[in-house]
Design a protein around this motif. Structure first.
Motif, PDB file in Angstrom:
ATOM      1  N   ILE A  86      30.042 -46.580 -13.529  1.00 26.83           N
ATOM      2  CA  ILE A  86      29.398 -45.271 -13.482  1.00 26.83           C
ATOM      3  C   ILE A  86      30.498 -44.230 -13.637  1.00 26.83           C
ATOM      4  O   ILE A  86      31.481 -44.222 -12.875  1.00 26.83           O
ATOM      5  CB  ILE A  86      28.638 -45.062 -12.170  1.00 26.83           C
ATOM      6  N   ILE A  87      30.360 -43.363 -14.637  1.00 23.07           N
ATOM      7  CA  ILE A  87      31.399 -42.384 -14.960  1.00 23.07           C
ATOM      8  C   ILE A  87      30.719 -41.026 -15.083  1.00 23.07           C
ATOM      9  O   ILE A  87      29.866 -40.822 -15.957  1.00 23.07           O
ATOM     10  CB  ILE A  87      32.112 -42.754 -16.277  1.00 23.07           C
ATOM     11  N   ASP A  88      31.089 -40.084 -14.225  1.00 23.69           N
ATOM     12  CA  ASP A  88      30.409 -38.787 -14.254  1.00 23.69           C
ATOM     13  C   ASP A  88      31.351 -37.656 -13.863  1.00 23.69           C
ATOM     14  O   ASP A  88      32.406 -37.872 -13.271  1.00 23.69           O
ATOM     15  CB  ASP A  88      29.192 -38.812 -13.330  1.00 23.69           C
ATOM     16  N   GLY A  89      30.941 -36.443 -14.222  1.00 22.22           N
ATOM     17  CA  GLY A  89      31.737 -35.261 -13.895  1.00 22.22           C
ATOM     18  C   GLY A  89      33.038 -35.207 -14.661  1.00 22.22           C
ATOM     19  O   GLY A  89      34.098 -34.925 -14.094  1.00 22.22           O
ATOM     20  N   ILE A  90      32.980 -35.445 -15.984  1.00 25.92           N
ATOM     21  CA  ILE A  90      34.183 -35.512 -16.802  1.00 25.92           C
ATOM     22  C   ILE A  90      34.530 -34.133 -17.360  1.00 25.92           C
ATOM     23  O   ILE A  90      33.680 -33.437 -17.914  1.00 25.92           O
ATOM     24  CB  ILE A  90      33.995 -36.510 -17.960  1.00 25.92           C
ATOM     25  N   GLY A  91      35.807 -33.741 -17.233  1.00 26.74           N
ATOM     26  CA  GLY A  91      36.290 -32.489 -17.787  1.00 26.74           C
ATOM     27  C   GLY A  91      36.634 -31.444 -16.750  1.00 26.74           C
ATOM     28  O   GLY A  91      37.128 -30.369 -17.087  1.00 26.74           O
ATOM     29  N   VAL A 100      39.631 -26.648 -12.097  1.00 22.81           N
ATOM     30  CA  VAL A 100      40.391 -26.488 -13.323  1.00 22.81           C
ATOM     31  C   VAL A 100      39.592 -27.059 -14.484  1.00 22.81           C
ATOM     32  O   VAL A 100      39.132 -28.203 -14.435  1.00 22.81           O
ATOM     33  CB  VAL A 100      41.759 -27.200 -13.227  1.00 22.81           C
ATOM     34  N   ASP A 101      39.403 -26.245 -15.524  1.00 21.97           N
ATOM     35  CA  ASP A 101      38.804 -26.732 -16.754  1.00 21.97           C
ATOM     36  C   ASP A 101      39.887 -27.453 -17.538  1.00 21.97           C
ATOM     37  O   ASP A 101      40.843 -26.854 -18.011  1.00 21.97           O
ATOM     38  CB  ASP A 101      38.252 -25.551 -17.571  1.00 21.97           C
ATOM     39  N   PHE A 102      39.753 -28.767 -17.671  1.00 20.55           N
ATOM     40  CA  PHE A 102      40.838 -29.573 -18.237  1.00 20.55           C
ATOM     41  C   PHE A 102      41.150 -29.193 -19.675  1.00 20.55           C
ATOM     42  O   PHE A 102      42.306 -29.129 -20.081  1.00 20.55           O
ATOM     43  CB  PHE A 102      40.480 -31.053 -18.183  1.00 20.55           C
ATOM     44  N   ILE A 103      40.141 -28.919 -20.486  1.00 24.38           N
ATOM     45  CA  ILE A 103      40.387 -28.594 -21.893  1.00 24.38           C
ATOM     46  C   ILE A 103      41.220 -27.328 -22.010  1.00 24.38           C
ATOM     47  O   ILE A 103      42.175 -27.244 -22.776  1.00 24.38           O
ATOM     48  CB  ILE A 103      39.051 -28.442 -22.642  1.00 24.38           C
ATOM     49  N   THR A 104      40.893 -26.321 -21.217  1.00 35.12           N
ATOM     50  CA  THR A 104      41.645 -25.067 -21.262  1.00 35.12           C
ATOM     51  C   THR A 104      43.044 -25.239 -20.697  1.00 35.12           C
ATOM     52  O   THR A 104      44.038 -24.777 -21.262  1.00 35.12           O
ATOM     53  CB  THR A 104      40.899 -23.978 -20.467  1.00 35.12           C
ATOM     54  N   ALA A 105      43.169 -25.947 -19.601  1.00 39.40           N
ATOM     55  CA  ALA A 105      44.454 -26.075 -18.929  1.00 39.40           C
ATOM     56  C   ALA A 105      45.426 -26.964 -19.692  1.00 39.40           C
ATOM     57  O   ALA A 105      46.623 -26.680 -19.763  1.00 39.40           O
ATOM     58  CB  ALA A 105      44.244 -26.635 -17.516  1.00 39.40           C
ATOM     59  N   ILE A 146      27.182 -43.058 -18.233  1.00 41.20           N
ATOM     60  CA  ILE A 146      28.121 -41.943 -18.415  1.00 41.20           C
ATOM     61  C   ILE A 146      27.310 -40.657 -18.509  1.00 41.20           C
ATOM     62  O   ILE A 146      26.421 -40.540 -19.366  1.00 41.20           O
ATOM     63  CB  ILE A 146      28.968 -42.131 -19.694  1.00 41.20           C
ATOM     64  N   TYR A 147      27.612 -39.694 -17.652  1.00 41.83           N
ATOM     65  CA  TYR A 147      26.838 -38.455 -17.687  1.00 41.83           C
ATOM     66  C   TYR A 147      27.673 -37.271 -17.195  1.00 41.83           C
ATOM     67  O   TYR A 147      28.722 -37.426 -16.595  1.00 41.83           O
ATOM     68  CB  TYR A 147      25.563 -38.599 -16.861  1.00 41.83           C
ATOM     69  N   ASN A 148      27.177 -36.073 -17.521  1.00 43.60           N
ATOM     70  CA  ASN A 148      27.828 -34.820 -17.136  1.00 43.60           C
ATOM     71  C   ASN A 148      29.278 -34.779 -17.632  1.00 43.60           C
ATOM     72  O   ASN A 148      30.226 -34.642 -16.859  1.00 43.60           O
ATOM     73  CB  ASN A 148      27.783 -34.613 -15.619  1.00 43.60           C
ATOM     74  N   SER A 149      29.436 -34.856 -18.953  1.00 38.21           N
ATOM     75  CA  SER A 149      30.761 -34.763 -19.571  1.00 38.21           C
ATOM     76  C   SER A 149      30.850 -33.474 -20.375  1.00 38.21           C
ATOM     77  O   SER A 149      29.964 -33.177 -21.185  1.00 38.21           O
ATOM     78  CB  SER A 149      31.018 -35.958 -20.497  1.00 38.21           C
ATOM     79  N   THR A 150      31.936 -32.724 -20.191  1.00 33.80           N
ATOM     80  CA  THR A 150      32.144 -31.520 -20.988  1.00 33.80           C
ATOM     81  C   THR A 150      32.648 -31.854 -22.388  1.00 33.80           C
ATOM     82  O   THR A 150      32.745 -30.980 -23.239  1.00 33.80           O
ATOM     83  CB  THR A 150      33.149 -30.570 -20.306  1.00 33.80           C
ATOM     84  N   GLY A 151      32.975 -33.113 -22.624  1.00 35.08           N
ATOM     85  CA  GLY A 151      33.399 -33.557 -23.945  1.00 35.08           C
ATOM     86  C   GLY A 151      32.449 -34.605 -24.477  1.00 35.08           C
ATOM     87  O   GLY A 151      31.240 -34.378 -24.561  1.00 35.08           O
ATOM     88  N   SER A 152      32.982 -35.780 -24.815  1.00 30.61           N
ATOM     89  CA  SER A 152      32.179 -36.874 -25.347  1.00 30.61           C
ATOM     90  C   SER A 152      31.870 -37.900 -24.265  1.00 30.61           C
ATOM     91  O   SER A 152      32.432 -37.859 -23.171  1.00 30.61           O
ATOM     92  CB  SER A 152      32.922 -37.549 -26.507  1.00 30.61           C
ATOM     93  N   GLY A 153      30.988 -38.844 -24.630  1.00 31.95           N
ATOM     94  CA  GLY A 153      30.733 -39.963 -23.745  1.00 31.95           C
ATOM     95  C   GLY A 153      31.731 -41.083 -23.974  1.00 31.95           C
ATOM     96  O   GLY A 153      32.489 -41.469 -23.089  1.00 31.95           O
ATOM     97  N   ILE A 154      31.746 -41.604 -25.218  1.00 33.12           N
ATOM     98  CA  ILE A 154      32.668 -42.655 -25.643  1.00 33.12           C
ATOM     99  C   ILE A 154      33.354 -42.158 -26.906  1.00 33.12           C
ATOM    100  O   ILE A 154      32.687 -41.739 -27.850  1.00 33.12           O
ATOM    101  CB  ILE A 154      31.919 -43.970 -25.907  1.00 33.12           C
ATOM    102  N   SER A 155      34.695 -42.220 -26.950  1.00 28.72           N
ATOM    103  CA  SER A 155      35.400 -41.512 -28.015  1.00 28.72           C
ATOM    104  C   SER A 155      36.598 -42.284 -28.556  1.00 28.72           C
ATOM    105  O   SER A 155      37.390 -42.839 -27.796  1.00 28.72           O
ATOM    106  CB  SER A 155      35.867 -40.146 -27.481  1.00 28.72           C
TER     107      SER A 155
END
Length: 277
Positions: A86-91, A100-105, A146-155
């Motif tokens: 179970i993978i959630d809350g990504i980014g 911290v917003d990981f993409i911006t930081a 996989i849910y609640n990702s600010t990017g992709s699920g599988i990349s």
């Protein structure tokens, strides 16, 4: 470096970088298992698997609030199974002061040695060197939520030194449940012979994004409430997206069923079922 290693039933919280790192080096032996662990609030990756590992299983773990990538395959991962996690809350990464917003930081998209890197639940597939036998292949990603990702699920991605190739090959992505994904549920990039089947993708910007890849097969997937169900395209005129097949998928309430962009050749789409409530 190591072999015959077990990491089980651990709890890891509030780590500013990678929560776990599993290195290879043992090559054909490997035999590494990561099972039943809880990782919460890691700044970079939940688990980082790298340096030519073989025979690794990551199963039945929970990765929650991971800044960059929940499960990251780095450099030559072969015969790796990622299943039942179970993978959630990504980014997003929560410090003692703020979120911290990981993409911006971190500027992940502008990484100085990776191409097409994205925040993802499971990411990094494909890297490792197209001119060497160590690039990613024979991996299986199955039955993850996989849910609640600010990017992709599988990349997927590739490194700059392998800009002339398609380093990810012969992988299976099946039975995963992905929802509330702000980019692509599954992003296939610079890969070949990837079999994507029987996944459920709901409330995503794009269900399946396939770029600069060939011989990929997409079948039996359910894509629901996506802005675009399938997007096939290529931004590199030397690496067309070609000879891919989409068949027997269920597309429910998707605004665009299939978007064919530039650089697509010999594409087949057949027997897909389109339903609008």
């Amino acid at each position: 470096m190591g072999e015959n290693i077990r990491i089980e039933n651990c709890v890891i919280r509030d780590i500013p970088a990678d929560a776990m790192f599993v290195g290879g080096g043992a090559q054909e032996k490997g035999n590494i298992r990561v099972r039943g662990c809880l990782v919460e609030n890691a700044g970079h990756r939940g688990i980082h698997i790298g340096n030519d590992p073989r025979n690794v299983i990551v199963c039945d773990n929970h990765f929650n609030r991971i800044g960059g990538i929940g499960v990251y395959l780095c450099h030559g991962c072969q015969r790796v199974v990622i299943s039942g996690n179970i993978i959630d809350g990504i980014g997003k990464y929560v410090t003692n002061k703020d979120t911290v917003d990981f993409i911006t930081a971190q500027g992940l998209q502008g990484n100085d040695y990776l191409i097409k890197t994205q925040v993802a639940g499971i990411g990094g597939l494909g890297g490792g060197g197209v001119e060497k036998p160590e690039h990613d292949k024979y991996d299986v990603i199955s039955d993850n939520i996989i849910y609640n990702s600010t990017g992709s699920g599988i990349s997927f991605l590739k490194w700059f030194q392998e800009a002339g190739g398609r380093p990810g090959e012969n992988m299976v992505i099946t039975g995963n449940n992905l929802y509330n994904i702000q980019k692509s549920a599954v992003f296939i990039f610079a890969a070949q012979a990837i079999h994507v089947s029987d996944n459920i993708m709901t409330d995503c910007i794009t269900g399946i994004d396939c770029s600069e890849s060939l011989y990929c097969f997409f079948t039996g997937n359910t894509l629901r409430n996506c802005q675009t169900a399938f997007h096939f395209h290529s931004t590199d005129e030397n690496f067309a997206t070609m000879k891919n097949v989409s068949s027997n998928n269920m597309l429910i309430n998707c605004k665009v069923s299939e978007l064919i962009g530039k650089g697509v050749r010999e594409h087949t789409s057949v027997n897909n079922h389109i339903v609008n409530d």
